[in-house]
Design an enzyme around this catalytic site. Structure first.
Site, short mmCIF file in Angstrom:
data_model
loop_
_atom_site.label_atom_id
_atom_site.label_comp_id
_atom_site.label_asym_id
_atom_site.label_seq_id
_atom_site.Cartn_x
_atom_site.Cartn_y
_atom_site.Cartn_z
N CYS A 23 0.80 -1.23 0.00
CA CYS A 23 0.00 0.00 0.00
C CYS A 23 0.84 1.28 0.00
CB CYS A 23 -0.96 -0.02 1.18
SG CYS A 23 -1.82 -1.59 1.31
N HIS B 105 -4.11 8.16 5.18
CA HIS B 105 -4.21 6.77 4.70
C HIS B 105 -5.61 6.24 5.03
CE1 HIS B 105 -2.74 3.04 3.17
NE2 HIS B 105 -2.91 2.39 4.31
N HIS C 226 -9.95 0.99 -0.93
CA HIS C 226 -8.50 0.90 -0.75
C HIS C 226 -7.89 0.45 -2.07
CE1 HIS C 226 -4.60 0.33 0.84
NE2 HIS C 226 -4.95 0.11 2.10
#
Lengths: 390, 313
Positions: free
Chosen positions: A136, A282, A319
């Site tokens: 990520c 995030h 995400h």
């Protein structure tokens, strides 16, 4: 003297479609796009939900579309000497199709560097090419590496990209790890947050030295003035509960913003003291991430933290895994240029452990001169990218 | 001792710029390699001219939480050998791992479970990316600097060295641990390697699971004479300069695929640091031609002395 890094073009694709207007309609309106995924049978899993666009496009093709948009916006012709840095772990549909015995499947698409190589070949980009695969933070690391290359004079132009499209391999892994929100809503920083959902995301940004851009008359969209990357040294999967690594990455980005910059020769201490006007967090919507990230922001900004607007656009896009850094850098850039902060959707129940200004009531007009895009990943990796108006 | 090192004339020397040669200034503090020869540098050097037997994976200590694949134990083993006693906890050390195919054992196991309709093992979720074992290493050694994972198109060594050079331009970093790992081909990756080769790619699978690591810094650390990586350059440097250092190449350690150059670099470092060679040129057979030769120099070649430090690149 460190050379200044500009963004001179970008292309983006999310569940909302291709291009900036789609992003404005979806992300900046605060419209979550989660629905049952249709690219595979979701019945074996705990939840069917994802932020998936129509059809089953090939990752390499969507990536090429975004690169084409980015290069066109920057006015860069084919055959440029640009490097390519791609944050991507490969096209996992090629893995699934291989093991299903699909003879038409091309297993080379599962090789990350092959996708970067294909992008360079397609647009005749003559620099070096490399894929960055650390989950990520992959495309955030690609951007940071691109900034380092330009700032130190090792490259004039770097195409930095990130790519992920919803597919079954990662969906199954996140499902097995019980990381997905079963009710189809991602609620970053809210008390009732239960997890993340995956989403389609691809973005490409043209980074360029200020001298190179000026010499060819390119219009800068934003400056990247600071970057930071850190490790928690805490756990293989969970973030440090105090957000120590995230705070370190933020401080590093702020310090770097003042160091030896040709355009901003002020000292690092001055840069650290100057507040930012927006943070794209995030904000995965998982219990562990959001409280840790909040503490990290408190640690980095101290008394200023409460006054800084923060949002998680994963509440609308899902995400984006390896693409998170690139797509969210584009969203942060748009917040700078549009003067509008994207909201955190689904934030209905405040969490005492998450006590910042999360932009919860729809898009918020705000004069933004300086904004941070944050990402974190498995293994305790953290990144911070500081963008400023040109 | 210089077993397996084949001396051949070259046109590029560490102190003599050549066309497209890129100068570097990386002090090598430690190296390690693990593969069919074992896990010790001595085992590696022993097999530079004595072929290893069957291509097997070495016995490796288990790493808690990591199952099914040797990828993570290999990474941990070579990282541990380089880091122990050589890094301070904190943000001054960066870690960069490179692998063309990554942990294909885990990826393919997970995919086969999926295709068979079986439930995933949640541990596969944790080890699905190399981030996890890097997180383990960072916790063990207290490293809070940046950690990155790269997938180069072919040879691992030069992209790692260029990344280290880039990172060490950052005044906040002083050491970079470079890790390269490749696993023996699975049915899928063998197929992918073949297709890539048809398209002109140079990556190929190792005969057995291998990993190598090199710890580099801006400055050498006493005690011990410094060993420097002084440049990378074209492979076509075979003919003209009789004064050039010898090449170190060996096929006896087994085919190491994209990690071959890094394994040979670890061996070359051991030879130079041990006083068995003054300088070596290390080819990376998997790399593109223009960046397929790594220059390694010891104190004698550089005229280094403990008194004046002159001759450092």
């Amino acid at each position: 003297m460190r050379r200044d890094v500009l963004v001179t073009g970008f292309g983006v694709h999310t569940v909302f479609g291709r291009g900036v207007e789609a992003l404005r309609r979806g992300v900046f309106a605060g419209t979550p796009a989660f629905a049952p995924a249709t690219r595979f049978d979701t019945r074996p899993y705990r939840t069917p939900f994802a932020a998936q666009g129509p059809g089953d496009p090939r990752l390499a093709e969507v990536l090429a579309d975004c690169a084409e948009d980015a290069l066109a916006a920057a006015g860069l012709a084919a055959g440029s000497a640009a490097d390519v840095l791609l944050g991507c772990a490969g096209d996992f549909t090629a893995v699934t199709r291989f093991w299903r015995g699909d003879r038409a499947a091309s297993p080379v698409d599962s090789v990350p560097a092959h996708l970067a190589e294909g992008l360079a070949a397609r647009f005749g980009l003559r620099g070096r090419h490399l894929a960055v695969t650390n989950a990520c933070v992959a495309s955030a690391h690609a951007i940071i590496q691109g900034c380092r290359l330009i700032a130190t004079g090792r490259a004039d132009t770097v195409l930095c990209a990130g790519a992920y499209l919803v597919e079954e391999e990662n969906f199954a892994k996140f499902d097995s790890g019980r990381a997905l929100a079963r009710d189809g809503a991602v609620r970053p920083f809210a008390a009732d947050r239960t997890g993340l959902l995956l989403g389609d995301g691809v973005a490409a940004l043209v980074l360029e030295s200020a001298e190179h851009a000026r010499a060819r008359g390119a219009r800068p969209l934003a400056r990247i003035t600071g970057w930071g990357a850190s490790s928690d040294a805490h756990h293989i999967a969970k973030p440090h509960p105090d957000g120590a690594g995230m705070a370190a990455a933020i401080r590093q980005a702020l310090r770097g913003a003042g160091r030896d910059s040709a355009a901003d020769p002020g000292g690092a201490a001055d840069a650290e003291a100057r507040p930012v006007d927006y943070v794209n967090a995030h904000g995965t919507g998982t219990p562990a991430n959001d409280s840790a990230e909040t503490r990290g922001l408190h640690a980095a900004f101290g008394a200023h933290a409460a006054a800084i607007p923060v949002s998680s656009t994963k509440s609308t896009t899902g995400h984006l895994l390896e693409a998170s850094g690139a797509v969210e850098a584009v969203i942060t850039l748009l917040a700078l240029t549009d003067g509008v902060l994207p909201p955190t959707a689904g934030h209905t129940t405040p969490d005492p452990a998450c006590d910042l200004d999360y932009v919860t009531a729809g898009p918020r007009p705000a004069p933004v001169r300086r904004a941070l895009s944050l990402n974190a990943a498995f293994g305790g990796m953290n990144t911070a990218i500081l963008l400023e108006r040109p | 001792m210089n077993p397996g090192a084949r001396t051949s004339p070259a046109t590029t020397r560490p102190d003599q710029p050549a066309s497209r040669r890129q100068a570097l200034r990386l002090a090598v503090l430690a190296s390690a390699a693990a593969g069919p020869w074992g896990t010790d540098q001595a085992d590696l050097l022993r097999h530079l001219d004595v072929p290893v037997g069957a291509a097997t994976t070495p016995d490796l200590p288990a790493v808690p939480g990591f199952v099914e694949s040797t990828f993570n134990p290999l990474v941990h083993e070579v990282a541990r050998q380089c880091l122990t006693g050589r890094v301070r906890a904190g943000a001054g050390t960066a870690v960069v791992l490179a692998s063309v195919m990554g942990d294909a054992t885990t990826t393919d196991l997970a995919s086969q479970l999926l295709v068979a309709g079986q439930v995933h093992n949640p541990l596969l979720f944790m080890q699905a990316t190399a981030n996890a074992v890097l997180g383990f290493v960072s916790r063990e050694f207290g490293i809070t600097g940046p950690m990155s994972v790269l997938s180069p198109p072919d040879g691992l060594a030069v992209p790692l060295l260029l990344t280290a050079d880039l990172l060490l331009a950052d005044p906040e970093l002083d050491r970079v641990l470079l890790l390269g790992v490749e696993l023996a081909g699975t049915k899928r990756t063998e197929h992918a390697y073949r297709r890539l080769a048809e398209q002109g790619g140079r990556a190929h699978p190792p005969a057995a699971d291998v990993a190598a690591a090199v710890l580099v810094a801006r400055e050498p650390v006493q005690p011990g004479p410094p060993v420097w990586i002084t440049g990378v350059g074209p492979a076509a440097v075979a003919a003209a300069d009789p004064a050039a250092p010898p090449h170190l190449t060996t096929d006896h350690v087994g085919r190491c695929g994209s990690a071959q150059g890094l394994v040979q670099l670890a061996a070359a470092h051991a030879l130079v640091a041990g006083g068995h060679a003054d300088a070596l040129l290390v080819p990376d057979p998997a790399a593109r031609d223009e960046l397929a030769l790594i220059e390694l120099a010891g104190p004698a070649t550089l005229g280094w002395s403990t008194q004046d430090k002159e001759g450092t690149p």
